[in-house]
Each structure stands twice: as C-alpha cells, then as structure tokens.
Design an enzyme around this catalytic site. Structure first.
Site, PDB file in Angstrom:
ATOM      1  CD1 TRP A 105     -26.518 -27.856 -22.177  1.00 54.32           C
ATOM      2  CD2 TRP A 105     -28.309 -27.292 -20.970  1.00 54.32           C
ATOM      3  NE1 TRP A 105     -27.459 -27.349 -23.028  1.00 54.32           N
ATOM      4  CE2 TRP A 105     -28.568 -26.996 -22.328  1.00 54.32           C
ATOM      5  CE3 TRP A 105     -29.294 -27.023 -20.020  1.00 54.32           C
ATOM      6  CZ2 TRP A 105     -29.772 -26.444 -22.760  1.00 54.32           C
ATOM      7  CZ3 TRP A 105     -30.494 -26.471 -20.446  1.00 54.32           C
ATOM      8  CH2 TRP A 105     -30.721 -26.180 -21.792  1.00 54.32           C
ATOM      9  CG  ASP A 175     -26.723 -33.734 -18.992  1.00 60.18           C
ATOM     10  OD1 ASP A 175     -27.275 -34.490 -19.815  1.00 60.18           O
ATOM     11  OD2 ASP A 175     -27.001 -32.523 -18.888  1.00 60.18           O
ATOM     12  CE  LYS A 199     -30.557 -31.860 -26.493  1.00 61.75           C
ATOM     13  NZ  LYS A 199     -30.734 -30.446 -26.812  1.00 61.75           N
TER      14      LYS A 199
END
Length: 364
Positions: A105, A175, A199
């Site tokens: 990511w 993030d 999540k």
C-alpha cells in the site's frame, strides 16, 4: 464451525463486523426509527439521516479524542482514492514528499504521488520483502518536504508501527485503513489520518478522513471539485450523496466500541487474540514460522507459513473444512494470514490456535 452458522471470518477485508451491529441493522432495515423506510431510502438532506451522519462523526471524535482543530470527513473511493487525493491537495510545486515504504500500500501511494510531484523514499524495508518497520533513526527527511506519508499497519506482510516518527513542523499523514480504532493513538501527532472502513470501522464504501484544519487551509483548490478536501469540510461531507448505509453502519460499529469499553478494552482484547495465534507459531519449533520480525508484528494481520509447502496446502484445505475463512496469504507473500480485526471474536482466534496445535501434532 461455531457461533450458530457464523463462519470464523479471518478475511483481510472486507472483514468481520460485530454480530450485535448486524443484528441491529437487520431489525432496523425495513423501518428505521419509525420512518417506514430503510436508512438506505432516506434523503441525505433530511433531518433523520443528518442525525445519523453527525452522530457517527461525534462518536469517532469521542473515541479518538479528536479536537476541534480537525475536520472529520466521509469520502468515497477507498484508501486508494486517498493515494491520489493527498498529493493532489498537498504536494505543491517545488516541494517533495517523504514516503516511508513498508509494503504494497505504501508502494501504491508512492506511485500515485509520482503523477503529481516529487516523492522519494525516506526509508524502506523492501530489501527484506517488508518483514520489518524501519527504525525511527533510519528515516531521512528533506527540508523541502510538503508532508511525510506512512502506512500504520501492513495487511499483506503483517507488520505494524509501534511508535511514529516526530516530523516536527512537517505534516505527518498516515494511512490507518487496517488498524484504526484497534488501539489508542495520539491524533495530535498527525496532520491527517485516513482509513477505509472495511477493516475496523464498518463496511466497504466509505473512507474516514481526519484532517487538521491548518493543513486544509493550504490545500490546492485548482483540482476537480470532488477531489478537494475543502469541499467535503465545507459541506459536512454532504456535497453529493454520501454512502448513507455505510455511514449508518459505521456509526453503529462506533457505538459498539463505546459499549464494549472503548479503545482500552479493544486493545486488551486485540492483544489477547493475537497472542493466541502467535503463541501457536512460536511454540511450534519451526513447524509454523512468521513472515514479520517479532518486534514489528501486527496485532491485526498475523502472517505465517507452514514448514512444508504440501503441508501448507493441506493446512489451508483442512482449515476451510473446519469453518475458517480467509486464511490464505496474499499472493506476494504466500502462506497463511489470519486477520484478527476488532470484530473478530476471541473464540475464533482460540479455535484457530487450537486447530494449529492439533494440525501440528498430527503431522510432526
């Protein structure tokens, strides 16, 4: 399979939601608060939905102790949209952006930033296939930095930051898609936090952005309207139709966290859950072995291998038959991954730990 007909859900995302939240949503699905409509059918301009919207923001502010120096925004496009929005808004001409590389990511975020300016690697653990989080003293910044970007938890590689770098006057952007709300954090250390909901916060389709107002004032406005953070802030994230059902569920998940005992209780639970599985790995004498180095291990995503590839395939096949879902590791790492997010119950992690011990006993 236990928990009625509920699977042991270890999916990396979208992931498990609290059963109590799903049951409440089920009860309210056809008639939300006496309106005779589902929350999905309400106008986002109406008072009933506006209360849902604002309540979700208030609950998040309460749980994370977010001060009035910050805006809380609901954005669509997932964390991946933020990879583009961050540099579009904040990477000014003549400035650089420091990206700390800890996984896939981070790489994607860096790739998007290259389209808009001059990002660079302030530190990286790619040399080890991202087995560790770089040490704070190894991170090198530049005076020309517009911001510093990091990924707090790495779902694919199973690593997580324990403490964050002090970037001084340079905005720190994180993030936190895969570990927000899993433990207490000092929001004031960050100029911006963003997190896809799927999540720990709710269903897919909504992304939370926590943005300090002084950084917002510096944002570029010469970009498309729906990519400007200022538009979301000015309109309370209601400039266009927001993902109303996702925000409703997010608010209910936050309510569940509050009723559970807040972040202190969730931290305790998450540590206990992860320990069950890590203990099974560490006590196996090499039958199982982790991908992440111990000091960088994630509480959210536990990545491991079985000592023999054929046994690993058998392990995953038998686990699936026993009702464990989502244990296959990402293709870039292989092996196994148990994602033990907030809503994954202790019983699921205990069952997995026991299965691992039993599987080893049969095949050692």
């Amino acid at each position: 399979m236990n928990q009625g007909n509920r699977a042991y859900n270890f999916n990396a995302g979208p992931s498990a939601l609290p059963l109590a939240v799903l049951e409440k949503a089920q009860q309210e699905l056809l008639d939300f608060r006496g309106t005779g409509m589902s929350v999905m059918e309400l106008s986002h301009r109406g008072d009933v939905y506006e209360e849902v919207h604002n309540q979700a923001i208030a609950r998040l502010k309460d749980l994370l102790s977010i001060s009035d120096d910050y805006e809380v925004l609901f954005v669509q496009g997932g964390g991946s949209m933020q990879f583009s929005m961050v540099p579009m808004n904040f990477l000014q001409p003549g400035k650089t952006a420091a990206y700390i590389m800890t996984g896939a990511w981070s790489e994607k975020a860096f790739g998007e930033a290259k389209l808009f300016g001059e990002p660079y690697h302030a530190a990286s653990s790619k040399d080890s296939n991202y087995r560790y989080i770089p040490k704070l003293e190894d991170i090198k910044f530049q005076e020309s930095d517009a911001y510093v970007h990091l990924t707090s938890n790495n779902t694919i590689f199973g690593t997580q930051w324990r403490e964050f770098p002090d970037t001084g006057s340079v905005p720190l952007i994180a993030d936190m898609s895969s570990d927000i709300l899993s433990k207490p954090i000092d929001v004031n250390q960050f100029a911006m936090i963003y997190a896809g909901a799927q999540k720990n916060l709710g269903p897919s389709g909504v992304t939370v952005v926590i943005l300090r107002k002084d950084l917002l004032e510096k944002a570029n406005t010469n970009i498309p309207t729906m990519l400007q953070y200022g538009i979301y802030a000015k309109n309370n994230s209601l400039y266009n139709t927001p993902p109303t059902f996702g925000i409703y569920l997010l608010g209910e998940v936050l309510n569940w966290v509050q009723e559970t005992g807040g972040l202190a209780e969730l931290t305790k639970r998450n540590e206990e859950k992860a320990k069950l599985i890590y203990d099974a790995i560490d006590a196996s004498n090499g039958f199982y072995y982790g991908h992440a180095e111990p000091e960088s291990r994630s509480l959210m995503n536990i990545t491991f291998r079985v000592k023999d590839e054929a046994l690993e395939k058998q392990f995953l096949a038998e686990a699936k038959k026993e009702g464990f879902v989502g244990l296959n590791g990402h293709r870039s790492v292989g092996g196994c991954r148990a994602s033990a997010y907030n809503a994954v119950p202790y019983e699921a992690c205990k069952a997995l730990s026991q299965f691992m011990v039993q599987f080893q006993a049969k095949h050692s």
